[in-house]
Design a protein around this motif. Structure first.
Motif, PDB file in Angstrom:
ATOM      1  N   LEU A  36     -60.415  26.507  45.420  1.00  0.00           N
ATOM      2  CA  LEU A  36     -60.553  27.792  44.726  1.00  0.00           C
ATOM      3  C   LEU A  36     -59.575  28.815  45.290  1.00  0.00           C
ATOM      4  O   LEU A  36     -58.946  29.575  44.548  1.00  0.00           O
ATOM      5  N   HIS A  41     -59.909  27.747  39.897  1.00  0.00           N
ATOM      6  CA  HIS A  41     -61.046  26.941  39.448  1.00  0.00           C
ATOM      7  C   HIS A  41     -60.622  25.727  38.629  1.00  0.00           C
ATOM      8  O   HIS A  41     -61.348  24.745  38.554  1.00  0.00           O
ATOM      9  N   GLN A  42     -59.431  25.783  38.023  1.00  0.00           N
ATOM     10  CA  GLN A  42     -58.970  24.665  37.193  1.00  0.00           C
ATOM     11  C   GLN A  42     -58.805  23.364  37.980  1.00  0.00           C
ATOM     12  O   GLN A  42     -58.843  22.284  37.402  1.00  0.00           O
ATOM     13  N   HIS A 102     -62.827  23.879  33.254  1.00  0.00           N
ATOM     14  CA  HIS A 102     -63.632  25.038  32.876  1.00  0.00           C
ATOM     15  C   HIS A 102     -64.157  25.737  34.131  1.00  0.00           C
ATOM     16  O   HIS A 102     -64.462  25.096  35.140  1.00  0.00           O
ATOM     17  N   PHE A 103     -64.299  27.058  34.065  1.00  0.00           N
ATOM     18  CA  PHE A 103     -64.757  27.788  35.264  1.00  0.00           C
ATOM     19  C   PHE A 103     -66.200  27.454  35.637  1.00  0.00           C
ATOM     20  O   PHE A 103     -66.620  27.650  36.782  1.00  0.00           O
ATOM     21  N   SER A 107     -68.548  27.003  39.500  1.00  0.00           N
ATOM     22  CA  SER A 107     -69.863  27.587  39.770  1.00  0.00           C
ATOM     23  C   SER A 107     -70.920  26.500  39.937  1.00  0.00           C
ATOM     24  O   SER A 107     -71.842  26.627  40.750  1.00  0.00           O
ATOM     25  N   SER A 154     -74.595  26.783  34.632  1.00  0.00           N
ATOM     26  CA  SER A 154     -73.358  25.997  34.662  1.00  0.00           C
ATOM     27  C   SER A 154     -73.553  24.644  33.980  1.00  0.00           C
ATOM     28  O   SER A 154     -72.684  24.182  33.227  1.00  0.00           O
TER      29      SER A 154
END
Length: 222
Positions: A36, A41-42, A102-103, A107, A154
């Motif tokens: 991160l 995040h990708q 996806h973000f 999470s 999430s």
């Protein structure tokens, strides 16, 4: 004497199991945070894939623990939680690379890893020493107040965002005609899974609130 030996072997096994999986989740958390910070995040899933698959899959054993009575956790609470996580881990993230950037992945991984690091450390201490430090007990029964909602959000978010790819690819779906005269649409299975979260989430959250109340009250009385 046989009973004492059996009890000692059970404790030794659970000590090894809990601390081994604890180390696995430590690795997942470290790699997620490191990625991160440096890549965003990708790139989180690519960095944590192998240890995540191993650590999360190890939870299957906990269903057997509950069924056989090795631990006191009820199957009714263990089975749905483990099943939903395995479904997201293997049935969504592993199976559909399109959503790995996806973000919600970041999470999810952070929510899961913090929760599991605390949980396995808690049970590791209890099995090894017969008790867990008070601060660890508090973390075990309090951090879920935040991490459970973020984790569930999430999970639901990733399943929802995967729906177009499930429908487009037809992956894991079984079409007729076939020898078994049976059909299954993985897309609608995912929609059903989302529907199960509606009653399942408040049920499990309520169960954990009850466990928290009992555990903290017991600790206070001691």
């Amino acid at each position: 004497m046989a009973g004492t030996l059996t009890s000692s072997l059970r404790r030794l096994y659970l000590v090894i199991y809990n601390w081994t999986v604890f180390l696995g989740w430590i690795q997942v958390f470290y790699l997620a945070i490191k990625t991160l910070r440096h890549s965003g995040h990708q790139s989180v899933y690519a960095a944590v894939q192998t240890p995540l698959l191993l650590a999360q899959s190890a939870a299957v054993i906990e269903i057997l623990h509950s069924i056989t009575g090795i631990v006191r956790s009820p199957v009714a609470a263990t089975l749905p939680q483990v099943s939903s996580r395995l479904y997201v881990t293997w049935g969504i993230l592993f199976s559909f690379p399109e959503i790995r950037t996806h973000f919600f992945v970041a999470s999810l991984v952070i929510s899961w890893s913090i929760t599991e690091i605390i949980r396995y450390a808690f049970f590791g201490f209890k099995e090894a020493f017969g008790f867990a430090p008070s601060w660890l007990l508090w973390l075990r029964y309090s951090t879920f107040l935040v991490l459970y909602p973020t984790g569930i959000t999430s999970e639901v978010g990733l399943i929802y965002n995967a729906l177009p790819y499930l429908k487009e690819t037809g992956k894991y779906s079984v079409r007729m005609p076939n020898v078994l005269n049976f059909s299954f649409d993985y897309y609608y299975g995912a929609v059903l899974a989302l529907g199960i979260y509606v009653p399942g989430t408040p049920h499990l959250y309520g169960y954990m609130l009850g466990q928290r109340k009992k555990a903290l009250a017991k600790a206070k009385s001691e």
